[in-house]
Design a protein around this motif. Structure first.
Motif, PDB file in Angstrom:
ATOM      1  N   GLU A 137     -11.772   6.266   1.464  1.00 33.92           N
ATOM      2  CA  GLU A 137     -10.422   6.529   0.983  1.00 33.92           C
ATOM      3  C   GLU A 137     -10.166   8.029   0.826  1.00 33.92           C
ATOM      4  O   GLU A 137      -9.107   8.528   1.203  1.00 33.92           O
TER       5      GLU A 137
ATOM      6  N   GLY B 164       2.610  -1.167   9.485  1.00 33.47           N
ATOM      7  CA  GLY B 164       1.965  -1.905   8.411  1.00 33.47           C
ATOM      8  C   GLY B 164       0.874  -2.857   8.838  1.00 33.47           C
ATOM      9  O   GLY B 164       0.117  -3.327   8.004  1.00 33.47           O
TER      10      GLY B 164
ATOM     11  N   THR C 242      -8.275  -2.244   7.995  1.00 30.24           N
ATOM     12  CA  THR C 242      -7.685  -2.305   6.666  1.00 30.24           C
ATOM     13  C   THR C 242      -7.399  -0.889   6.191  1.00 30.24           C
ATOM     14  O   THR C 242      -8.267  -0.025   6.239  1.00 30.24           O
TER      15      THR C 242
ATOM     16  N   GLU D 131      -4.151   1.076   0.052  1.00 28.99           N
ATOM     17  CA  GLU D 131      -2.786   1.266  -0.450  1.00 28.99           C
ATOM     18  C   GLU D 131      -2.485   2.734  -0.721  1.00 28.99           C
ATOM     19  O   GLU D 131      -1.371   3.209  -0.509  1.00 28.99           O
ATOM     20  N   SER D 132      -3.496   3.466  -1.179  1.00 29.27           N
ATOM     21  CA  SER D 132      -3.305   4.884  -1.499  1.00 29.27           C
ATOM     22  C   SER D 132      -2.872   5.687  -0.282  1.00 29.27           C
ATOM     23  O   SER D 132      -2.200   6.716  -0.422  1.00 29.27           O
TER      24      SER D 132
ATOM     25  N   TYR E  95      -0.765   4.641   2.061  1.00 31.16           N
ATOM     26  CA  TYR E  95       0.684   4.453   2.187  1.00 31.16           C
ATOM     27  C   TYR E  95       1.430   5.277   1.144  1.00 31.16           C
ATOM     28  O   TYR E  95       2.491   5.839   1.419  1.00 31.16           O
ATOM     29  N   ILE E  96       0.855   5.369  -0.045  1.00 29.84           N
ATOM     30  CA  ILE E  96       1.453   6.203  -1.088  1.00 29.84           C
ATOM     31  C   ILE E  96       1.436   7.666  -0.649  1.00 29.84           C
ATOM     32  O   ILE E  96       2.436   8.377  -0.771  1.00 29.84           O
TER      33      ILE E  96
END
Length: 168
Positions: free
Chosen positions: A104, A128, A133, A136-137, A139-140
């Motif tokens: 990440e 999307g 995988t 989410e971070s 996309y933020i």
């Protein structure tokens, strides 16, 4: 008479941004402090320093390294600094964290390198779906990076999007 096929998606002026393009390519390794503790529980400074000096750090060459302690031991902050100091000449990236956290962090580093000015005034669709995988971070981070520059941000595919942001 047949109507010519019109590709409305192509004519929409949407730019697709695929987060998978920023997926880290570095190999990831984990350095576990547990293996350097007395009885896997206690850090003895002298023994710890000696063990670090006897470690073959070349196995971490050009890798992203996460430093963890997989046992419930109290690790002084300076121990992480000693490990990072030993890793620095070899590793390409070092953080405290497990493999997912390293991945990440690398992802976010890659996103931060986006030149948001390249998207100035554009309508951007952030893809999307994909084979990998995406945390989410990511996309933020993409939203935070692009929002000040773009005309609008959508999520999904150009043929089916969810509006996220539109400049007023």
């Amino acid at each position: 008479m047949e109507q010519p096929f019109i590709n409305k998606v192509a004519e929409s002026g949407l730019i697709t941004l695929d987060p998978a393009e920023f997926y880290p390519t570095e190999s990831i390794r984990i350095f576990d402090l547990k293996d350097y503790l007395f009885m896997n529980l206690i850090l003895k400074e002298k023994d710890f320093r000696a063990a670090l000096q006897n470690t073959d750090w070349s196995v971490y060459q050009d890798t992203a390294v996460g430093i963890v302690c997989s046992t419930d031991a109290i690790i002084p902050l300076w121990a992480y600094m000693l490990v990072a100091s030993a890793l620095e000449p070899f590793a390409s990236f070092i953080i405290k964290g497990n493999e997912q956290q390293v991945l990440e962090s690398l992802f976010l580093r890659n996103i931060s390198a986006i030149n948001a000015a390249d998207y100035a005034g554009q309508r951007v669709v952030v893809k999307g779906c994909g084979e990998k995988t995406i945390p989410e971070s990511v996309y933020i981070a993409i939203t935070e990076k692009l929002r000040p520059q773009v005309k609008s941000i959508f999520f999904g595919e150009p043929c089916s999007t969810v509006p996220v942001y539109k400049k007023k």
